[in-house]
Design an enzyme around this catalytic site. Structure first.
Site, PDB file in Angstrom:
ATOM      1  N   ASN A   9      43.295  38.452  30.245  1.00 57.64           N
ATOM      2  CA  ASN A   9      44.196  39.483  30.783  1.00 57.64           C
ATOM      3  C   ASN A   9      45.602  38.882  30.813  1.00 57.64           C
ATOM      4  O   ASN A   9      45.926  38.083  31.682  1.00 57.64           O
ATOM      5  CB  ASN A   9      43.716  39.859  32.192  1.00 57.64           C
ATOM      6  N   HIS A  98      41.649  46.978  38.228  1.00 55.56           N
ATOM      7  CA  HIS A  98      42.085  45.619  38.559  1.00 55.56           C
ATOM      8  C   HIS A  98      42.724  45.641  39.950  1.00 55.56           C
ATOM      9  O   HIS A  98      43.387  46.624  40.316  1.00 55.56           O
ATOM     10  CB  HIS A  98      43.090  45.124  37.516  1.00 55.56           C
ATOM     11  N   GLY A 236      42.975  35.317  33.728  1.00 56.89           N
ATOM     12  CA  GLY A 236      44.381  35.706  33.772  1.00 56.89           C
ATOM     13  C   GLY A 236      45.274  34.569  33.291  1.00 56.89           C
ATOM     14  O   GLY A 236      45.445  34.351  32.087  1.00 56.89           O
TER      15      GLY A 236
HETATM   16  P1  PGA Z   1      43.780  34.601  37.237  1.00 54.49           P
HETATM   17  O1  PGA Z   1      43.746  36.205  37.071  1.00 54.49           O
HETATM   18  O2  PGA Z   1      42.788  34.041  36.243  1.00 54.49           O
HETATM   19  O3  PGA Z   1      45.189  34.222  36.949  1.00 54.49           O
HETATM   20  O4  PGA Z   1      43.367  34.307  38.629  1.00 54.49           O
HETATM   21  C1  PGA Z   1      42.537  36.875  36.855  1.00 54.49           C
HETATM   22  C2  PGA Z   1      42.773  38.342  36.751  1.00 54.49           C
HETATM   23  O5  PGA Z   1      43.731  38.825  37.391  1.00 54.49           O
HETATM   24  O6  PGA Z   1      42.057  39.055  36.061  1.00 54.49           O
END
Ligand code: PGA
Length: 261
Positions: A9, A98, A236
């Protein structure tokens, strides 16, 4: 065997040049194996077409997903993007619900459920994101929260269609914080979700892929993937690093080969 996935993402990051560089690096570093692991990247919608073309041009097996879509088919919804637009770009997946959409853009379970239903009709795989906030976690009501998030969608979509939905369990307190859930904790919530679906349709419960998301990186992915109900990751921050993302994908490939043998 259940479908295994790593989904990147990219959120509101990247530009043409950065996206192209990142994809090129991932393509060089990640050697996909034909073992049922799917890799998906979700760029900003303005770059979906670009990214799709870049991937096609290099014969990549990486698929493209959108980060959101409108619940409406078409019409006077300034700034929104429809499912038919995503279809016309050859988009295979869409993230829905999300926590950033829930918290910052006030999307509730009913709106999200309608979007999931529309995505299924359009043959675009919905990735339904669920998870508890830090307050809900501290209050010990995680199970209650995720059950409701799932059942509100089941009520509109029907449980029999849930094998075409991918669930991403993302504790909100773990997103972008560097504070990943322990593999045991994540496994316990994934099991709650699968058992909940099993009460309504056991074939669907066995088939549905449940990803973990929230501060996944190349140092913690392996231990998460070793858990029986964790079928991959929604990544993310680490998906913006070709090195991190490729290593996470390779780890899921190895896990998948291990399970198959
Ligand atoms: P992160 O985000 O891996 O930066 O914690 C995950 C997401 O928001 O899907």
């Amino acid at each position: 065997m259940r479908k295994k996935l790593v989904i990147g993402n990219w959120k509101m990051n990247g530009d043409r040049e950065q996206n192209s560089r990142l994809l090129h690096q991932i393509q060089t570093q990640y050697a996909p194996v034909d073992n049922g692991v799917s890799v998906v990247v979700c760029p900003s919608s303005v770059f979906l077409n670009d990214v799709q073309k870049l991937l096609q041009a290099c014969g990549s097996s990486i698929k493209v997903g959108a980060q959101n879509v409108s619940e409406h088919a078409s019409g006077a919804y300034t700034g929104e993007i429809s499912l038919s637009m995503l279809q016309s770009l050859g988009c295979d997946y869409v993230l829905l619900g999300h926590s950033e959409r829930r918290v910052l853009f006030a999307e509730d379970n009913v709106v999200i459920a309608r979007k999931v239903a529309s995505a299924l009709k359009a043959d675009i795989t919905p990735v339904l994101c669920i998870g508890e906030t830090i307050d809900e976690y501290n209050a010990g009501i995680t199970e209650e929260i995720v059950r409701k998030q799932v059942m509100d969608v089941v009520a509109i979509v029907g449980v029999d269609n849930f094998d075409k939905v991918i669930i991403a369990y993302e504790p909100v307190w773990a997103i972008g914080t560097g504070e990943v859930a322990t593999p045991d904790y994540a496994q316990s919530v994934h099991k709650v979700i699968r058992d909940l679906l099993r009460q309504h349709n056991s074939a669907v419960a066995d088939k549905v892929s449940i990803l973990y998301g929230g501060s996944v990186n190349a140092d913690n992915a392996q231990s998460l993937f070793s858990k029986p109900d964790i079928d991959g990751a929604l990544v993310g921050g680490a998906s913006l690093s070709a090195d991190q993302f490729s290593r996470i994908c390779a780890m899921l490939n190895r896990q998948s080969i291990k399970l198959a043998s």
